[in-house]
Design a protein around this motif. Sequence first.
Motif, PDB file in Angstrom:
ATOM      1  N   ILE A 182       0.849  -1.198   0.000  1.00  0.00           N
ATOM      2  CA  ILE A 182       0.000   0.000   0.000  1.00  0.00           C
ATOM      3  C   ILE A 182       0.882   1.245   0.000  1.00  0.00           C
ATOM      4  O   ILE A 182       0.648   2.189  -0.757  1.00  0.00           O
ATOM      5  N   ALA A 183       1.902   1.251   0.851  1.00  0.00           N
ATOM      6  CA  ALA A 183       2.809   2.393   0.950  1.00  0.00           C
ATOM      7  C   ALA A 183       3.500   2.667  -0.384  1.00  0.00           C
ATOM      8  O   ALA A 183       3.597   3.819  -0.815  1.00  0.00           O
ATOM      9  N   ARG A 191       2.418   1.919  -3.413  1.00  0.00           N
ATOM     10  CA  ARG A 191       1.441   2.438  -4.377  1.00  0.00           C
ATOM     11  C   ARG A 191       1.086   3.897  -4.119  1.00  0.00           C
ATOM     12  O   ARG A 191       0.794   4.651  -5.039  1.00  0.00           O
ATOM     13  N   LEU A 192       1.085   4.280  -2.852  1.00  0.00           N
ATOM     14  CA  LEU A 192       0.710   5.650  -2.489  1.00  0.00           C
ATOM     15  C   LEU A 192       1.906   6.576  -2.327  1.00  0.00           C
ATOM     16  O   LEU A 192       1.733   7.758  -2.037  1.00  0.00           O
ATOM     17  N   HIS A 193       3.114   6.021  -2.482  1.00  0.00           N
ATOM     18  CA  HIS A 193       4.354   6.789  -2.312  1.00  0.00           C
ATOM     19  C   HIS A 193       4.436   7.389  -0.907  1.00  0.00           C
ATOM     20  O   HIS A 193       4.743   8.562  -0.725  1.00  0.00           O
ATOM     21  N   LEU A 194       4.111   6.554   0.081  1.00  0.00           N
ATOM     22  CA  LEU A 194       4.179   6.936   1.489  1.00  0.00           C
ATOM     23  C   LEU A 194       5.070   5.952   2.232  1.00  0.00           C
ATOM     24  O   LEU A 194       5.315   4.849   1.754  1.00  0.00           O
ATOM     25  N   ALA A 195       5.509   6.340   3.404  1.00  0.00           N
ATOM     26  CA  ALA A 195       6.280   5.435   4.248  1.00  0.00           C
ATOM     27  C   ALA A 195       5.330   4.395   4.857  1.00  0.00           C
ATOM     28  O   ALA A 195       4.172   4.718   5.158  1.00  0.00           O
ATOM     29  N   PRO A 196       5.801   3.172   5.043  1.00  0.00           N
ATOM     30  CA  PRO A 196       4.945   2.151   5.661  1.00  0.00           C
ATOM     31  C   PRO A 196       4.400   2.569   7.022  1.00  0.00           C
ATOM     32  O   PRO A 196       3.250   2.272   7.360  1.00  0.00           O
ATOM     33  N   GLY A 197       5.193   3.293   7.800  1.00  0.00           N
ATOM     34  CA  GLY A 197       4.724   3.764   9.105  1.00  0.00           C
ATOM     35  C   GLY A 197       3.565   4.741   8.984  1.00  0.00           C
ATOM     36  O   GLY A 197       2.650   4.744   9.810  1.00  0.00           O
ATOM     37  N   THR A 198       3.593   5.562   7.950  1.00  0.00           N
ATOM     38  CA  THR A 198       2.500   6.505   7.708  1.00  0.00           C
ATOM     39  C   THR A 198       1.221   5.754   7.391  1.00  0.00           C
ATOM     40  O   THR A 198       0.150   6.059   7.937  1.00  0.00           O
ATOM     41  N   VAL A 199       1.314   4.753   6.539  1.00  0.00           N
ATOM     42  CA  VAL A 199       0.146   3.946   6.187  1.00  0.00           C
ATOM     43  C   VAL A 199      -0.383   3.234   7.433  1.00  0.00           C
ATOM     44  O   VAL A 199      -1.591   3.213   7.682  1.00  0.00           O
ATOM     45  N   ARG A 200       0.506   2.671   8.222  1.00  0.00           N
ATOM     46  CA  ARG A 200       0.096   1.990   9.456  1.00  0.00           C
ATOM     47  C   ARG A 200      -0.649   2.957  10.370  1.00  0.00           C
ATOM     48  O   ARG A 200      -1.702   2.615  10.930  1.00  0.00           O
TER      49      ARG A 200
END
Length: 47
Positions: free
Chosen positions: A7-8, A10-19
Amino acid sequence: MLSLRDIAKRLHLAPGTVRNYLSSAMQKMNTATRHDAARTAHERDWL
């Protein structure tokens, strides 16, 4: 269902942000898992 890492990416975000975003959404919907949150969102026609 995609992993947090996928998900991170695909959205160009850090995994921690997605979490953190998923955790916040789960708390607001009063669900225990992200699968429950997705189900709840689908049932309410949010997706």
